[in-house]
Design a protein around this motif. Structure first.
Motif, PDB file in Angstrom:
ATOM      1  N   ALA A  25       0.826  -1.213   0.000  1.00 26.82           N
ATOM      2  CA  ALA A  25       0.000   0.000   0.000  1.00 26.82           C
ATOM      3  C   ALA A  25       0.855   1.255   0.000  1.00 26.82           C
ATOM      4  N   GLN A  26       2.069   1.130   0.504  1.00 22.30           N
ATOM      5  CA  GLN A  26       2.946   2.306   0.590  1.00 22.30           C
ATOM      6  C   GLN A  26       3.683   2.585  -0.718  1.00 22.30           C
ATOM      7  N   VAL A  27       3.601   1.657  -1.653  1.00 19.09           N
ATOM      8  CA  VAL A  27       4.157   1.875  -2.990  1.00 19.09           C
ATOM      9  C   VAL A  27       3.047   2.553  -3.775  1.00 19.09           C
ATOM     10  N   GLU A  28       3.179   3.860  -3.981  1.00 24.44           N
ATOM     11  CA  GLU A  28       2.074   4.569  -4.604  1.00 24.44           C
ATOM     12  C   GLU A  28       2.528   5.651  -5.565  1.00 24.44           C
ATOM     13  N   ILE A  29       1.633   5.922  -6.496  1.00 28.60           N
ATOM     14  CA  ILE A  29       1.780   7.032  -7.437  1.00 28.60           C
ATOM     15  C   ILE A  29       0.636   7.986  -7.124  1.00 28.60           C
ATOM     16  N   ILE A  36      -2.614   5.589  -7.166  1.00 31.45           N
ATOM     17  CA  ILE A  36      -2.365   4.229  -7.641  1.00 31.45           C
ATOM     18  C   ILE A  36      -1.419   3.612  -6.618  1.00 31.45           C
ATOM     19  N   SER A  37      -1.776   2.439  -6.103  1.00 27.32           N
ATOM     20  CA  SER A  37      -0.929   1.814  -5.086  1.00 27.32           C
ATOM     21  C   SER A  37      -0.745   0.334  -5.379  1.00 27.32           C
ATOM     22  N   GLY A  38       0.113  -0.282  -4.606  1.00 27.77           N
ATOM     23  CA  GLY A  38       0.365  -1.710  -4.746  1.00 27.77           C
ATOM     24  C   GLY A  38      -0.637  -2.592  -4.038  1.00 27.77           C
ATOM     25  N   GLN A  39      -1.646  -1.993  -3.417  1.00 25.30           N
ATOM     26  CA  GLN A  39      -2.629  -2.781  -2.672  1.00 25.30           C
ATOM     27  C   GLN A  39      -3.317  -3.814  -3.555  1.00 25.30           C
ATOM     28  N   THR A  40      -3.747  -3.412  -4.734  1.00 30.55           N
ATOM     29  CA  THR A  40      -4.494  -4.349  -5.583  1.00 30.55           C
ATOM     30  C   THR A  40      -3.600  -5.484  -6.074  1.00 30.55           C
ATOM     31  N   LEU A  41      -2.316  -5.228  -6.214  1.00 30.81           N
ATOM     32  CA  LEU A  41      -1.387  -6.315  -6.544  1.00 30.81           C
ATOM     33  C   LEU A  41      -1.388  -7.336  -5.408  1.00 30.81           C
ATOM     34  N   ALA A  42      -1.335  -6.850  -4.184  1.00 30.03           N
ATOM     35  CA  ALA A  42      -1.356  -7.751  -3.024  1.00 30.03           C
ATOM     36  C   ALA A  42      -2.665  -8.522  -2.935  1.00 30.03           C
TER      37      ALA A  42
END
Length: 189
Positions: A25-29, A36-42
């Protein structure tokens, strides 16, 4: 494996994937309304590896941890105000997306092409929940909600769906070999 060991494994799986989601979640644009974050990847990885029930349970754990105030949501945010704010619908969507993505794989096959289809469906589910809440919380028109809550996420969402499929199936295959996840009979053949 006894029943107590199975319960412990479920709890650990959920905790691990709630933590992975918090980290990604902390990887975001940053974008104007919703980053846009990494949450949906997780979410996709969790559903692909764990399946419907455990994947959704991991997202319930993630949402609950954030709801009590721990800074696990994007931008190190947390608290109930996030869940009722403009981005809260996406977080609720993670639960439904994980369940549906995992369910599609459980009803078909755990392969990369099927995982990609399942993760794309999961992406649509997340975007639906997010856009509906965004529309009502900010009192936007449907068109404005789509412009802010869907269109910026489509290309990146497709890339994340592919990555979640590839990573999830690769890891799942290894976990199946090590007998660390619940599997369908066809997967061990």
């Amino acid at each position: 494996m006894n029943n107590q060991s199975k319960k412990l494994r479920v709890i650990l799986n959920c905790a691990i994937f709630a933590a992975v989601t918090a980290i990604l979640a902390q990887v975001e644009i940053p974008l104007p309304l919703i980053p846009i974050s990494g949450q949906t990847l997780a979410v996709g990885i969790a559903a692909t590896i764990l399946g419907s029930r455990q994947g959704a349970l991991a997202m319930v754990c993630y949402a609950a941890i954030g709801a009590v105030g721990l800074p696990v949501f994007s931008g190190f945010s947390g608290g109930p105000q996030v869940l009722v704010g403009p981005s809260g619908g996406y977080i609720f969507g993670f639960i439904a997306a994980a369940f549906i993505t995992g369910l599609i794989l459980e009803k078909t096959r755990f392969t990369i092409p099927m995982a990609l289809i399942a993760n794309i469906v999961g992406m649509v589910v997340t975007l639906f929940f997010g856009t509906v809440q965004l529309k009502f919380v900010l009192d936007l028109s449907w068109n404005a909600a789509l412009v802010a809550g869907v269109y910026p996420f489509i290309v990146v969402g497709l890339i994340k769906a592919y990555l979640a499929s590839w990573i999830g199936i690769t890891v799942r295959r290894r976990l199946v070999q090590a007998n660390l996840v619940n599997v369908k009979k066809e997967e061990v053949a």
